[in-house]
Design a protein around this motif. Structure first.
Motif, PDB file in Angstrom:
ATOM      1  N   ARG A 171       0.834  -1.203   0.000  1.00  0.00           N
ATOM      2  CA  ARG A 171       0.000   0.000   0.000  1.00  0.00           C
ATOM      3  C   ARG A 171       0.867   1.251   0.000  1.00  0.00           C
ATOM      4  NH1 ARG A 171      -3.409  -2.697   3.882  1.00  0.00           N
ATOM      5  NH2 ARG A 171      -2.511  -1.434   5.553  1.00  0.00           N
ATOM      6  N   LYS A 172       1.929   1.233   0.796  1.00  0.00           N
ATOM      7  CA  LYS A 172       2.830   2.382   0.847  1.00  0.00           C
ATOM      8  C   LYS A 172       3.467   2.631  -0.519  1.00  0.00           C
ATOM      9  CE  LYS A 172       6.851   4.217   3.337  1.00  0.00           C
ATOM     10  NZ  LYS A 172       7.853   3.955   4.413  1.00  0.00           N
ATOM     11  N   GLN A 173       3.854   1.561  -1.201  1.00  0.00           N
ATOM     12  CA  GLN A 173       4.451   1.703  -2.528  1.00  0.00           C
ATOM     13  C   GLN A 173       3.457   2.296  -3.524  1.00  0.00           C
ATOM     14  OE1 GLN A 173       5.670  -2.374  -3.128  1.00  0.00           O
ATOM     15  NE2 GLN A 173       7.732  -2.013  -2.339  1.00  0.00           N
ATOM     16  N   ILE A 174       2.207   1.849  -3.434  1.00  0.00           N
ATOM     17  CA  ILE A 174       1.178   2.370  -4.337  1.00  0.00           C
ATOM     18  C   ILE A 174       0.941   3.857  -4.070  1.00  0.00           C
ATOM     19  CG2 ILE A 174      -1.239   2.244  -5.023  1.00  0.00           C
ATOM     20  CD1 ILE A 174       0.428  -0.098  -6.038  1.00  0.00           C
ATOM     21  N   TRP A 175       0.824   4.232  -2.796  1.00  0.00           N
ATOM     22  CA  TRP A 175       0.620   5.648  -2.476  1.00  0.00           C
ATOM     23  C   TRP A 175       1.799   6.483  -2.952  1.00  0.00           C
ATOM     24  CZ3 TRP A 175      -3.988   7.085  -1.977  1.00  0.00           C
ATOM     25  CH2 TRP A 175      -4.932   6.351  -1.258  1.00  0.00           C
ATOM     26  N   ASN A 176       3.014   5.984  -2.777  1.00  0.00           N
ATOM     27  CA  ASN A 176       4.192   6.728  -3.243  1.00  0.00           C
ATOM     28  C   ASN A 176       4.152   6.935  -4.752  1.00  0.00           C
ATOM     29  OD1 ASN A 176       5.280   7.028  -0.691  1.00  0.00           O
ATOM     30  ND2 ASN A 176       6.595   5.219  -0.840  1.00  0.00           N
ATOM     31  N   SER A 177       3.689   5.923  -5.476  1.00  0.00           N
ATOM     32  CA  SER A 177       3.592   6.058  -6.930  1.00  0.00           C
ATOM     33  C   SER A 177       2.548   7.107  -7.301  1.00  0.00           C
ATOM     34  CB  SER A 177       3.252   4.705  -7.574  1.00  0.00           C
ATOM     35  OG  SER A 177       1.911   4.326  -7.307  1.00  0.00           O
ATOM     36  N   LEU A 178       1.441   7.156  -6.551  1.00  0.00           N
ATOM     37  CA  LEU A 178       0.406   8.149  -6.833  1.00  0.00           C
ATOM     38  C   LEU A 178       0.885   9.556  -6.499  1.00  0.00           C
ATOM     39  CD1 LEU A 178      -2.843   6.314  -5.634  1.00  0.00           C
ATOM     40  CD2 LEU A 178      -1.864   6.455  -7.933  1.00  0.00           C
ATOM     41  N   TYR A 179       1.674   9.693  -5.417  1.00  0.00           N
ATOM     42  CA  TYR A 179       2.261  11.002  -5.114  1.00  0.00           C
ATOM     43  C   TYR A 179       3.154  11.455  -6.266  1.00  0.00           C
ATOM     44  CZ  TYR A 179       0.869   9.856  -0.288  1.00  0.00           C
ATOM     45  OH  TYR A 179       0.175   9.499   0.842  1.00  0.00           O
ATOM     46  N   SER A 180       3.932  10.528  -6.797  1.00  0.00           N
ATOM     47  CA  SER A 180       4.828  10.840  -7.915  1.00  0.00           C
ATOM     48  C   SER A 180       4.033  11.264  -9.149  1.00  0.00           C
ATOM     49  CB  SER A 180       5.700   9.620  -8.237  1.00  0.00           C
ATOM     50  OG  SER A 180       6.521   9.859  -9.359  1.00  0.00           O
ATOM     51  N   LEU A 181       2.942  10.558  -9.418  1.00  0.00           N
ATOM     52  CA  LEU A 181       2.099  10.907 -10.564  1.00  0.00           C
ATOM     53  C   LEU A 181       1.479  12.288 -10.377  1.00  0.00           C
ATOM     54  CD1 LEU A 181       0.280   7.496 -11.205  1.00  0.00           C
ATOM     55  CD2 LEU A 181       2.047   8.546 -12.626  1.00  0.00           C
ATOM     56  N   LYS A 182       1.032  12.571  -9.162  1.00  0.00           N
ATOM     57  CA  LYS A 182       0.447  13.878  -8.879  1.00  0.00           C
ATOM     58  C   LYS A 182       1.484  14.981  -9.110  1.00  0.00           C
ATOM     59  CE  LYS A 182      -1.986  17.194  -6.863  1.00  0.00           C
ATOM     60  NZ  LYS A 182      -2.040  17.195  -5.393  1.00  0.00           N
ATOM     61  N   GLU A 183       2.693  14.774  -8.644  1.00  0.00           N
ATOM     62  CA  GLU A 183       3.737  15.778  -8.810  1.00  0.00           C
ATOM     63  C   GLU A 183       4.086  16.003 -10.274  1.00  0.00           C
ATOM     64  OE1 GLU A 183       6.977  14.432  -6.454  1.00  0.00           O
ATOM     65  OE2 GLU A 183       6.007  14.889  -4.523  1.00  0.00           O
ATOM     66  N   SER A 184       3.888  14.985 -11.098  1.00  0.00           N
ATOM     67  CA  SER A 184       4.191  15.106 -12.528  1.00  0.00           C
ATOM     68  C   SER A 184       3.100  15.860 -13.282  1.00  0.00           C
ATOM     69  CB  SER A 184       4.378  13.718 -13.148  1.00  0.00           C
ATOM     70  OG  SER A 184       3.139  13.038 -13.287  1.00  0.00           O
ATOM     71  N   GLY A 185       1.976  16.154 -12.601  1.00  0.00           N
ATOM     72  CA  GLY A 185       0.888  16.882 -13.243  1.00  0.00           C
ATOM     73  C   GLY A 185      -0.245  16.016 -13.742  1.00  0.00           C
ATOM     74  N   LEU A 198      -5.390   9.880   1.477  1.00  0.00           N
ATOM     75  CA  LEU A 198      -6.138  10.682   0.515  1.00  0.00           C
ATOM     76  C   LEU A 198      -5.994  12.166   0.805  1.00  0.00           C
ATOM     77  CD1 LEU A 198      -9.431   8.602   0.194  1.00  0.00           C
ATOM     78  CD2 LEU A 198      -7.650   8.858  -1.535  1.00  0.00           C
ATOM     79  N   ALA A 199      -5.973  12.529   2.080  1.00  0.00           N
ATOM     80  CA  ALA A 199      -5.829  13.937   2.448  1.00  0.00           C
ATOM     81  C   ALA A 199      -4.472  14.483   2.013  1.00  0.00           C
ATOM     82  CB  ALA A 199      -6.008  14.108   3.952  1.00  0.00           C
ATOM     83  N   LYS A 200      -3.455  13.643   2.078  1.00  0.00           N
ATOM     84  CA  LYS A 200      -2.122  14.056   1.663  1.00  0.00           C
ATOM     85  C   LYS A 200      -2.019  14.166   0.145  1.00  0.00           C
ATOM     86  CE  LYS A 200       2.762  12.720   2.047  1.00  0.00           C
ATOM     87  NZ  LYS A 200       3.707  11.709   2.590  1.00  0.00           N
ATOM     88  N   LEU A 201      -2.715  13.287  -0.546  1.00  0.00           N
ATOM     89  CA  LEU A 201      -2.601  13.211  -2.000  1.00  0.00           C
ATOM     90  C   LEU A 201      -3.518  14.191  -2.735  1.00  0.00           C
ATOM     91  CD1 LEU A 201      -1.639  11.626  -4.600  1.00  0.00           C
ATOM     92  CD2 LEU A 201      -3.648  10.159  -4.242  1.00  0.00           C
TER      93      LEU A 201
END
Length: 252
Positions: A171-185, A198-201
Motif C-alpha cells: 500500500r505504501k508503494q502504491i501511495w508513493n507512486s500516486l504522489y509521484s504521478l500527482k507531482e508530474s501533473g 487521501l488527504a495528503k494526495l
C-alpha cells in the motif's frame, strides 16, 4: 476542466443508485471519492466510463458533453481506468499486458508513458516481465493494473479502490507512486478508504452517501473537522438529507 458531472442520475434497472451527483476535476488536480460501501462510488465511476448510461444529468469530459458516449470512445478521449479487482489479463505476461494497451499521447500532452517509464515507476515489474498475470501477487497485479492504464497515456487516471486488500508495505508503494504521478501533473480521480493518505494526495474530496454528495471540500477542511470522517460509515436517519447528516456529525 478535465471532468464535470452535473446532476447525474443513474442506476440498474428500476433501482436508482445516483440521485444527482455533482463533481469537478481541473487539469493537474487529484480528487478523491469517499463513502461507505454501496453509496455509489463505483457506480459513479462506471457512469463516467460509459459502462452505465445516466438517466439524466450532464457529463463533460475534456470539454465535450455527452451522456451516451461508449466506453471505447471515452477511453480514446483520454480516460484511463484502474478497475476495482485489477482485472489484468491472467494469461498474458506482464510485458504483454503493458504493450497491448499502449496508445500514443494526445497532442496536448507534454510527456509519453512507455514500458520503460512504467518499469521505473514500479521496479518490481521489471523482474516479472515474463511472468503471466496469474503468477503475480496481489500487489504486483495492482502495480500492473496502474501501469497498464498509464500505457494509454491518459489525460485523466481513475483508480477504483486503489489499495484495497493489499499488504501495508505494498500500500505504501502504491501511495508513493500516486504522489509521484500527482507531482508530474497527472490528473487523478481516486477511490480509497485511507483518509489520511487521501488527504495528503488529493486537492479536493467528495463524500457520497446514498447516491448524493454529502460533503465536498479540501484537505484542510476534511482534517479540520474530524466528524466528517464518520460520514463514510454512518447511516442517514429517516428523512435526513446528507447535508443534515454532516451537520449532525459535526455537532455530536
Amino acid at each position: 476542466m478535465i471532468l464535470e458531472l452535473s446532476g447525474v442520475m443513474a442506476g440498474y434497472g428500476s433501482g436508482q443508485v445516483l440521485f444527482g451527483i455533482d463533481l469537478q476535476i481541473e487539469a493537474g488536480q487529484c480528487v478523491s471519492l469517499m463513502g461507505r460501501n454501496g453509496m455509489g462510488k463505483s457506480t459513479t465511476i462506471r457512469t463516467i466510463m460509459g459502462q452505465l448510461l445516466p438517466t439524466s444529468g450532464m457529463i463533460n469530459r475534456f470539454g465535450v458533453s455527452s451522456i451516451t458516449a461508449s466506453p471505447y470512445e471515452i477511453a480514446q478521449s483520454g480516460v484511463g481506468l484502474v478497475p476495482e479487482g485489477r482485472q489484468i489479463f491472467p494469461n498474458l505476461s506482464v510485458r504483454e499486458n503493458l504493450t497491448t494497451f499502449y496508445r500514443p499521447p494526445h497532442a496536448a500532452q507534454k510527456s509519453s508513458w512507455t514500458e520503460q517509464k512504467v518499469l521505473e515507476l514500479f521496479p518490481r515489474l521489471s523482474q516479472r516481465l515474463g511472468n503471466l498475470g496469474s503468477q503475480l501477487s496481489g500487489g504486483e497485479q495492482q502495480m500492473l493494473a496502474i501501469g497498464r492504464a498509464l500505457m494509454t497515456n491518459p489525460k485523466l487516471l481513475i483508480l477504483d479502490e486503489a489499495t484495497e486488500g493489499l499488504a501495508p508495505l505494498v500500500r505504501k508503494q502504491i501511495w508513493n507512486s500516486l504522489y509521484s504521478l500527482k507531482e508530474s501533473g497527472q490528473s487523478i480521480l481516486v477511490v480509497d478508504k485511507n483518509i489520511s493518505a487521501l488527504a495528503k494526495l488529493s486537492d479536493h474530496h467528495y463524500i457520497l452517501d446514498k447516491g448524493l454528495v454529502a460533503w465536498h471540500g479540501n484537505s484542510l477542511e476534511l482534517l479540520g473537522n474530524p466528524g466528517l470522517k464518520a460520514v463514510s460509515y454512518t447511516h442517514l436517519r429517516a428523512h435526513e438529507t446528507p447535508e443534515h447528516l454532516v451537520c449532525r456529525l459535526l455537532l455530536e
